[in-house]
Write an enzyme that holds these catalytic residues in place. Sequence first.
Site, mmCIF file in Angstrom:
data_model
loop_
_atom_site.group_PDB
_atom_site.id
_atom_site.type_symbol
_atom_site.label_atom_id
_atom_site.label_comp_id
_atom_site.label_asym_id
_atom_site.label_seq_id
_atom_site.Cartn_x
_atom_site.Cartn_y
_atom_site.Cartn_z
ATOM 1 N N GLU A 61 6.881 -74.076 87.851
ATOM 2 C CA GLU A 61 5.597 -73.578 87.350
ATOM 3 C C GLU A 61 5.373 -74.090 85.930
ATOM 4 O O GLU A 61 6.250 -73.987 85.088
ATOM 5 C CB GLU A 61 5.596 -72.036 87.415
ATOM 6 C CG GLU A 61 4.514 -71.342 86.622
ATOM 7 C CD GLU A 61 3.086 -71.737 87.018
ATOM 8 O OE1 GLU A 61 2.792 -71.833 88.218
ATOM 9 O OE2 GLU A 61 2.269 -71.965 86.085
ATOM 10 N N GLN A 62 4.154 -74.567 85.680
ATOM 11 C CA GLN A 62 3.878 -75.153 84.362
ATOM 12 C C GLN A 62 3.832 -74.116 83.243
ATOM 13 O O GLN A 62 4.169 -74.415 82.101
ATOM 14 C CB GLN A 62 2.564 -75.935 84.396
ATOM 15 C CG GLN A 62 1.342 -75.078 84.692
ATOM 16 C CD GLN A 62 0.052 -75.886 84.785
ATOM 17 O OE1 GLN A 62 0.064 -77.103 84.658
ATOM 18 N NE2 GLN A 62 -1.056 -75.208 85.007
ATOM 19 N N ARG A 117 -3.672 -58.476 91.183
ATOM 20 C CA ARG A 117 -2.959 -59.747 91.414
ATOM 21 C C ARG A 117 -1.590 -59.775 90.764
ATOM 22 O O ARG A 117 -0.631 -60.303 91.343
ATOM 23 C CB ARG A 117 -3.789 -60.908 90.847
ATOM 24 C CG ARG A 117 -4.963 -61.254 91.696
ATOM 25 C CD ARG A 117 -5.886 -62.199 90.957
ATOM 26 N NE ARG A 117 -7.032 -62.465 91.795
ATOM 27 C CZ ARG A 117 -7.179 -63.579 92.520
ATOM 28 N NH1 ARG A 117 -6.288 -64.534 92.473
ATOM 29 N NH2 ARG A 117 -8.228 -63.727 93.286
ATOM 30 N N TYR A 137 -13.860 -52.547 94.993
ATOM 31 C CA TYR A 137 -12.799 -51.858 95.733
ATOM 32 C C TYR A 137 -11.760 -51.326 94.751
ATOM 33 O O TYR A 137 -11.686 -51.768 93.604
ATOM 34 C CB TYR A 137 -12.145 -52.761 96.783
ATOM 35 C CG TYR A 137 -11.654 -54.115 96.309
ATOM 36 C CD1 TYR A 137 -10.465 -54.246 95.593
ATOM 37 C CD2 TYR A 137 -12.373 -55.271 96.602
ATOM 38 C CE1 TYR A 137 -10.011 -55.486 95.180
ATOM 39 C CE2 TYR A 137 -11.922 -56.521 96.184
ATOM 40 C CZ TYR A 137 -10.745 -56.623 95.474
ATOM 41 O OH TYR A 137 -10.296 -57.857 95.060
HETATM 42 C C1 LIG Z 1 -13.650 -64.375 92.382
HETATM 43 C C2 LIG Z 1 -12.532 -64.640 93.345
HETATM 44 C C3 LIG Z 1 -12.115 -63.654 94.214
HETATM 45 C C4 LIG Z 1 -11.122 -63.904 95.165
HETATM 46 N N1 LIG Z 1 -10.753 -62.907 96.030
HETATM 47 C C5 LIG Z 1 -9.831 -63.167 96.980
HETATM 48 C C6 LIG Z 1 -9.449 -62.143 97.912
HETATM 49 O O1 LIG Z 1 -9.928 -61.002 97.844
HETATM 50 N N2 LIG Z 1 -8.527 -62.448 98.874
HETATM 51 C C7 LIG Z 1 -7.962 -63.701 98.955
HETATM 52 O O2 LIG Z 1 -7.131 -63.922 99.857
HETATM 53 N N3 LIG Z 1 -8.297 -64.683 98.082
HETATM 54 C C8 LIG Z 1 -9.198 -64.452 97.095
HETATM 55 N N4 LIG Z 1 -9.531 -65.429 96.203
HETATM 56 C C9 LIG Z 1 -8.869 -66.756 96.292
HETATM 57 C C10 LIG Z 1 -7.478 -66.754 95.654
HETATM 58 O O3 LIG Z 1 -7.578 -66.314 94.308
HETATM 59 C C11 LIG Z 1 -6.878 -68.155 95.667
HETATM 60 O O4 LIG Z 1 -7.108 -68.764 96.911
HETATM 61 C C12 LIG Z 1 -5.359 -68.095 95.435
HETATM 62 O O5 LIG Z 1 -5.083 -67.506 94.198
HETATM 63 C C13 LIG Z 1 -4.764 -69.496 95.516
HETATM 64 O O6 LIG Z 1 -3.370 -69.415 95.316
HETATM 65 P P1 LIG Z 1 -2.536 -70.761 95.079
HETATM 66 O O7 LIG Z 1 -1.139 -70.297 94.867
HETATM 67 O O8 LIG Z 1 -2.841 -71.755 96.133
HETATM 68 O O9 LIG Z 1 -3.126 -71.377 93.727
HETATM 69 P P2 LIG Z 1 -3.154 -70.786 92.255
HETATM 70 O O10 LIG Z 1 -3.207 -69.312 92.245
HETATM 71 O O11 LIG Z 1 -4.228 -71.527 91.525
HETATM 72 O O12 LIG Z 1 -1.729 -71.187 91.653
HETATM 73 C C14 LIG Z 1 -1.441 -72.511 91.274
HETATM 74 C C15 LIG Z 1 -0.260 -72.470 90.305
HETATM 75 O O13 LIG Z 1 0.163 -73.812 90.064
HETATM 76 C C16 LIG Z 1 0.410 -73.988 88.691
HETATM 77 N N5 LIG Z 1 0.252 -75.430 88.410
HETATM 78 C C17 LIG Z 1 -0.900 -76.135 88.419
HETATM 79 N N6 LIG Z 1 -0.634 -77.442 88.157
HETATM 80 C C18 LIG Z 1 0.727 -77.537 88.021
HETATM 81 C C19 LIG Z 1 1.609 -78.640 87.749
HETATM 82 N N7 LIG Z 1 1.160 -79.900 87.592
HETATM 83 N N8 LIG Z 1 2.943 -78.384 87.664
HETATM 84 C C20 LIG Z 1 3.433 -77.104 87.820
HETATM 85 N N9 LIG Z 1 2.623 -76.037 88.057
HETATM 86 C C21 LIG Z 1 1.281 -76.260 88.166
HETATM 87 C C22 LIG Z 1 -0.618 -73.100 88.016
HETATM 88 O O14 LIG Z 1 -0.240 -72.763 86.678
HETATM 89 C C23 LIG Z 1 -0.618 -71.887 88.928
HETATM 90 O O15 LIG Z 1 0.341 -70.930 88.562
HETATM 91 C C24 LIG Z 1 -10.528 -65.196 95.225
HETATM 92 C C25 LIG Z 1 -10.908 -66.199 94.335
HETATM 93 C C26 LIG Z 1 -11.904 -65.935 93.391
HETATM 94 C C27 LIG Z 1 -12.316 -67.033 92.450
#
Ligand SMILES: Cc1cc2nc3c(=O)[nH]c(=O)nc-3n(C[C@H](O)[C@H](O)[C@H](O)COP(=O)(O)OP(=O)(O)OC[C@H]3O[C@@H](n4cnc5c(N)ncnc54)[C@H](O)[C@@H]3O)c2cc1C
Length: 395
Positions: free
Chosen positions: A34-35, A108, A214
């Site tokens: 993680e960055q 979260r 909610y």
């Molecule tokens: C307003 C809103 C409401 C939402 N509500 C819901 C909901 O109710 N239910 C639901 O299921 N989803 C919801 N979502 C969607 C959800 O937030 C995302 O789909 C989810 O957080 C994605 O998770 P992820 O782990 O794929 O990516 P992220 O949470 O973006 O995590 C990516 C991680 O990678 C790290 N990173 C990035 N680049 C690098 C690199 N080069 N090297 C090392 N680390 C790196 C980042 O720091 C971060 O920690 C919502 C989104 C929004 C915008």
Amino acid sequence: MNRKPRVALIGGGLGGLTAALAFSRVGIEAHVFEQASELREIGAGIGVSANAVKVLRALGVEKALRERGFESEASVGRDLTSGRSLFQVPLNDASGPRFGAPHVNIHRADLLDVLAQALPGPQIHLDSRCVVVSSCDHGAAATFSNGRQEEADLVVGCDGIRSFIRTTLHGPDAPRFTGNMCWRAMIPVERLPPGHVAPHVTVWTGLGGHVVTYYVRDGRLINVVAVQETSDWVEESWTIAGSREDLLAAYVDMHRDLRTLLDQVEHCFKWGLFDRDPLRTWSAQRVTLLGDAAHPMLPTLGQGAAMAIEDAYVLARALSCSPEDITAALRAYEAARVPRTTQVQLASRRQAKIFHQNSRGSTDLNADWIYEFDPTREPIALRPVSENPGIRMMH
Ligand SMILES: Cc1cc2nc3c(=O)[nH]c(=O)nc-3n(C[C@H](O)[C@H](O)[C@H](O)COP(=O)(O)OP(=O)(O)OC[C@H]3O[C@@H](n4cnc5c(N)ncnc54)[C@H](O)[C@@H]3O)c2cc1C
């Protein structure tokens, strides 16, 4: 390969941590890079729908999830102006959760903590921003900004909507602004008249916008997501502070129940909503994608994190079924996940239009097909590699 594969997960968000847990449950060594200097999530809530709770149940963290979250009884649609009831999707009925698992709303940070606490060992490496990824037919390697280099049998980009790994695999393409922005806020329940907010996921739909509310933190906080169509947004960032005045001005004709709630907002943030068009394939050689890196979507169906959680489980199972042939495992992963996530990505776009048409047409929520699904029962279809040659990495 006569040993278990070793996996490097780039990104420690909800997707990366669920993947680490899923791999550990099938006895595969996986490390998260993680960055950031600490594991953190934005100060907002998230809905974990039944399809994702089924995965968290299989990974052994359902109890912790339910203890830290709030189980909403139904998804209820109300007209933003008149307050009229528009739809009601029960999430529980007399016999228990309607879709085979409850729908849990949670902060979260609490969900991230539940996942991190369940990991069996020191598998998370902070301050590790991936800056180079490379792959051949027999392995992959990642280099980090701190100089560390890691070799692995598989590298998984769990690095979110602006994924570096995705760009390396598929070339640059900017996320697409969806024409929507949102405000997000948390309101302590004691600021409101007793019983003012029903124990539901309430969707207030209006012309050109909608507001979702909610409970989280065992009913102590109310999470607000207020979405508005707009043509002038350039930044995708969590750091832009919004004001209550802006928020109230965006929904001038809102119903008094919603106004009473939004009047209590103290701090809020503005956020541009971006997605991308679905990809037909995610993997190249020994590198693949998961979560928002693969399929960022609008939050209108609340499925972005749920799809990341589903991906994580299926990928770990595919690899445990085919540890000797990782290419076949990746084909099986994509065969199971690309069609479903594509459907959900496109349905999320359609749902924004449905919510925002309000009195111009019928406003409904059709998400049963998403919630009913049980990713833990998905067959893993392994096929010989020769049937389906993959793409190669871009360098
Ligand atoms: C307003 C809103 C409401 C939402 N509500 C819901 C909901 O109710 N239910 C639901 O299921 N989803 C919801 N979502 C969607 C959800 O937030 C995302 O789909 C989810 O957080 C994605 O998770 P992820 O782990 O794929 O990516 P992220 O949470 O973006 O995590 C990516 C991680 O990678 C790290 N990173 C990035 N680049 C690098 C690199 N080069 N090297 C090392 N680390 C790196 C980042 O720091 C971060 O920690 C919502 C989104 C929004 C915008």
